[in-house]
Design an enzyme around this catalytic site. Structure first.
Site, PDB file in Angstrom:
ATOM      1  N   SER A 157      77.196  68.789  30.605  1.00  6.65           N
ATOM      2  CA  SER A 157      78.010  69.747  31.134  1.00  6.65           C
ATOM      3  C   SER A 157      79.197  69.190  31.851  1.00  6.65           C
ATOM      4  O   SER A 157      79.970  68.540  30.976  1.00  6.65           O
ATOM      5  CB  SER A 157      77.217  70.483  32.140  1.00  6.65           C
ATOM      6  OG  SER A 157      77.976  71.973  32.452  1.00  6.65           O
ATOM      7  N   ASP A 175      73.915  77.259  22.925  1.00  5.98           N
ATOM      8  CA  ASP A 175      74.486  77.255  24.311  1.00  5.98           C
ATOM      9  C   ASP A 175      75.002  78.763  24.812  1.00  5.98           C
ATOM     10  O   ASP A 175      76.052  79.133  24.277  1.00  5.98           O
ATOM     11  CB  ASP A 175      75.649  76.244  24.582  1.00  5.98           C
ATOM     12  CG  ASP A 175      75.802  75.723  25.809  1.00  5.98           C
ATOM     13  OD1 ASP A 175      75.608  76.542  27.035  1.00  5.98           O
ATOM     14  OD2 ASP A 175      76.083  74.514  26.184  1.00  5.98           O
ATOM     15  N   HIS A 233      71.844  75.804  27.119  1.00 11.19           N
ATOM     16  CA  HIS A 233      72.516  74.690  27.968  1.00 11.19           C
ATOM     17  C   HIS A 233      71.636  73.639  28.367  1.00 11.19           C
ATOM     18  O   HIS A 233      72.144  72.574  28.519  1.00 11.19           O
ATOM     19  CB  HIS A 233      73.304  75.403  29.249  1.00 11.19           C
ATOM     20  CG  HIS A 233      74.447  74.657  29.594  1.00 11.19           C
ATOM     21  ND1 HIS A 233      75.731  73.986  28.953  1.00 11.19           N
ATOM     22  CD2 HIS A 233      74.754  74.250  30.969  1.00 11.19           C
ATOM     23  CE1 HIS A 233      76.136  73.327  29.902  1.00 11.19           C
ATOM     24  NE2 HIS A 233      75.595  73.376  30.987  1.00 11.19           N
TER      25      HIS A 233
END
Length: 801
Positions: free
Chosen positions: A668, A741, A775
């Site tokens: 991330s 995601d 994610h």
């Protein structure tokens, strides 16, 4: 001939970098031995502290589970067959143990076959355990009698688990309020067959707003209909015999809660108009109070559609918010209202006001207190004592006040930087009262604070007594230095000194004990085994070092088992990190790293690779500091590089590594960091970036902790976009992203476009898109393949460089 040769070479280069048909792989045996493990159970305690609940779930989900039908609506991802969120994690079994008894109970009569369990809660009188089971058609409610150990199914598979818990216990433990699917609800629209009746049109009325980038939003009228079909429910009441009575007609219920005395129910409902630019949490909502028969008493709040918000993380909406029951009163509501229009840019004396409203909720509200900063929470105690907190994001300041709810008198009792972990006063102990709620526990004008106890010297949890009259503190307990790290799980009774703690070390899995503060006597509650015995002999230490501007940094350093400290073979180094923003250097240098914390490897770190002869610096500190009027991101790249250089220098000074063989990785925002480090420094030989965002113009209204939008500072957004500096990338990079995601800002498109830029500019880059993953990654096939990809990449570009 020369042109032909050049053309052939060009075609060969395209073929060499073309799409690979790769099947799912498993990592090497050293890594697989750590990754393929049985997950230990989660632990919960009953409200009366007599029962321990052990919850078991599979270590990973399967790719087949992720491949179930899914509808993406208003910020939700829903399995339409079961009417459950797609990401729901289920337990496969549970067991129970009385704290006074060492026997674990595993057999219960009447359990559903092949269970997928969730929503487990003890009844208020702690004689029963309620839970849900989900099958291929839906979700049903079950009750376990803790005396007979008999399980009974109370409903058919018709519960609606979306937006709110599917059931709530009545205070008397004899009935439950349940959310069920409406009878004869309409069929979902198949948009592959349903022809649109017109275009989708959105308009703006000219108001300025700052909205983040959201995914999975409604897109058309068919989506609106499907959203309503899936989230609408009816509220009903079911008793322990399974008899059902109606409570309300169908609506979109976004939350229900009983008053402390159990006589009224607060109900939030979502209304139209819906929005195509914000998720359901910002749709219009109405809040009303009902009696236990479902009769409306009064409406207490009406919130419009929120598509416009002032700029800044300290912004809020107007009108009543944080509406809740006051824990210490039979039926009193409390709520907050902004006094500045919710706009942090306005210069006002007070930002927020806290009010209460007594039954029957028709009189004028009572002002309890005002805050100069944004309201951050309240802990109710009694008519004389409550604690109110305020915060201001720009300065990271948080204040706590002791207030008198009757007179409005207020005293400041804590004022600190919210990121100052060394001076965290701890959490207020809250005890169950005669209503079954949990207000602040006040004994002889004293309350108790349970703190994590982070210091420069280590982690020493504590219990303090705070005198509410003198505001003086008395330390009742501090964990002693030991080979095992003690953590306070729960203070059970300050009078007797009983509490629940966990003990762990780098190689000892966390286990739970009862302990008495006064006598020091403790009793084991669990005997959970270490599932990662292959790491027991790995060397682990906390490495403390400084950045060139004297900011203190730290990380957890791992060396392979049997490392020869005398001859010091120079090994490749892996650094895993995540940058965090701070407003001052002192708090940026504070650390929660602990060598006595259990070493729990997961795909979210590089720890696996210590088993393959790498040195690993895990959770390396990468602070980004902006003091005074300077914002952290003003010097983001410079500070990233300084952090990376300091980490490499610190490990290299110990003689453990070949500094030409250093890789960096992150997930991330850590992936965003990795891309910048490879483009803007020569410190690293390779990098692994997972599920990141690389083009900040695609998140134009702020990202991470950045409040400025693109038009406030276009150059900042360009500078902070690794996509813009893709031509500078010459270091091997492994890009990984989940194919589904749903995190705001980290669209899968971010990685795909960044890869295309790097590939066309000649960078050595490999892209892996993990099918069906959001994610965070959960499927066993994908996680094992990810570990294989990372292992092969590191062997090629680092170890065998």
């Amino acid at each position: 001939m020369k042109k032909l040769l050049c053309g052939l070479l060009f075609l060969l280069s395209l073929e060499a970098s073309a799409q690979e048909n790769v099947t799912f792989q498993k990592p090497s045996s050293e890594i697989l031995a750590l990754a393929d493990f049985i997950r230990p159970p989660q632990i919960r305690m009953s409200n009366d502290h007599n029962w321990i609940l052990f919850l078991y779930r599979p270590t990973y989900k399967s790719l087949a589970e992720l491949g179930q039908e899914e509808m993406k609506l208003a910020g939700l991802r829903i399995n339409p067959a079961t009417n459950v969120e797609s990401a729901e994690t289920f337990f496969s079994k549970f067991s129970l143990k009385k704290i006074a008894d060492d026997k674990e109970i595993t057999d219960f009569t009447g359990m559903p076959a092949n269970p997928s369990l969730a929503n487990l809660t003890f009844s208020p009188d702690n004689t029963k355990l309620a839970f849900t089971n989900t099958n291929t058609t839906g979700t049903a409610l079950f009750i376990l009698d803790l005396k007979s150990l008999q399980v009974k199914q109370l409903t058919s598979y018709v519960l609606n688990t979306l937006l709110d818990a599917p059931y709530k216990w009545f205070r008397n433990s004899e009935r439950l309020l349940i959310s069920t699917l409406p009878v004869n609800r309409i069929k979902l629209i198949d948009q592959t067959k349903d022809l649109p009746t017109g275009p989708v049109v959105s308009t703006s009325d000219g108001q300025v707003s700052q909205l983040r980038t959201y995914q999975d939003l409604l897109k058309n009228p068919q989506d609106e209909t499907n959203f309503e079909t899936l989230v609408q429910s009816e509220l009903q009441i079911v008793d322990l015999e399974g008899a059902v009575q109606k409570f309300s007609d169908k609506a979109i219920f976004a939350g229900t809660s009983f008053s402390p005395n159990g006589e009224y129910i607060l109900v939030n409902t979502i209304k139209k108009p819906y929005s195509y630019i914000v998720p359901y949490s910002r749709f219009p909502q109405e809040t009303a109070i009902y009696d236990l028969t479902g009769k409306l008493i009064t409406k207490v709040n009406d919130v419009p559609l929120i598509e416009v918000m002032p700029k800044g993380f300290s912004a809020s909406r107007t009108g009543r918010r944080n509406l809740h029951w006051r824990d210490d009163k039979p039926a009193t509501l409390a709520y907050v209202e902004a006094l500045d229009g919710g706009d942090p840019g306005k210069n006002v004396e007070f930002r927020d006001a806290l009010y209460t409203l007594d039954f029957p909720f028709t009189s004028s509200p009572k002002l309890i207190t005002k805050t100069k900063d944004r309201f951050a929470g309240v802990i109710w105690g009694n008519d004389q004592y409550a604690m109110v907190s305020s915060q201001w994001y720009d300065t990271r300041n948080v204040k706590t006040f002791l207030i008198n709810p009757s007179s409005g008198a207020s005293k400041l009792i804590n004022d600190r930087n919210s990121q100052d972990i060394y001076n965290d006063p701890g959490d207020v102990f809250r005890a169950r009262n005669n209503f079954g709620t949990y207000p602040m526990s006040i004994q002889n004008d004293k309350v108790f604070l349970i703190g994590k106890g982070f210091t420069k010297e280590g982690e020493f949890p504590f219990v303090d007594e705070l005198d509410l009259k003198s505001l003086k503190k008395k330390r009742l307990y501090t964990a002693k230095k030991s080979e095992l790290q003690e953590r306070i799980v729960q203070l059970i009774d300050p009078k007797t000194g009983d509490m629940m703690v966990s003990l762990q070390s780098a190689s000892v899995f966390p286990n739970y004990f009862t302990k008495n503060i006064k006598t020091g006597k403790q009793k084991a509650l669990t005997q959970l085994k270490n599932p990662f015995t292959n790491l027991e002999k790995v060397h682990k230490e906390i490495l403390n070092y400084k950045r060139k501007d004297s900011v203190d940094l730290s990380g957890t350093l791992y060396l392979p088992a049997g490392y020869d400290f005398k001859n010091k073979e120079k090994l490749p180094l892996l650094i895993w990190a995540y940058p965090r923003e701070y407003k001052d250097k002192n708090t940026a240098g504070q650390s929660t790293a602990n060598p006595k914390e259990f070493t729990y490897p997961s795909y979210g770190s590089f720890i696996y690779w210590v088993s393959k002869g790498y040195v690993v610096l895990d959770n390396a500190a990468f602070p980004i500091v902006g003091e005074g009027t300077q914002e952290p991101n003003d010097t983001f790249i410079e500070q990233l590089v300084a952090n990376g250089a300091a980490a490499i220098d610190a490990v290299d000074s110990l003689g453990y590594i070949d500094r030409k063989k250093v890789a960096v990785g992150g997930h991330s925002y850590g992936a965003f960091m990795t891309a910048h480090l490879l483009s803007n420094s020569n410190l690293f030989a390779a990098g692994i970036a997972r599920s990141g965002a690389y083009n900040r113009t695609l998140t134009p209204f702020g990202f991470q902790s950045e409040q400025r939008n693109f038009w406030d500072d276009p150059q900042l957004y360009m500078t902070m976009s690794p996509f813009v500096s893709a031509d500078k990338m010459k270091t091997p990079l492994l890009l990984v992203h989940g194919g589904a995601d749903n995190n705001p800002g980290t669209f899968t498109l971010q990685t795909e476009r960044y890869f295309q830029a790097l590939k066309n500019l000649g960078a050595p880059v490999r892209m892996v898109i993990l099918p069906r993953e959001a994610h965070g990654y959960v499927a066993k096939e994908n996680i094992f393949h990810l570990l294989w990809e990372q292992d092969k990449f590191l062997e090629k570009y680092l170890k065998n460089k």
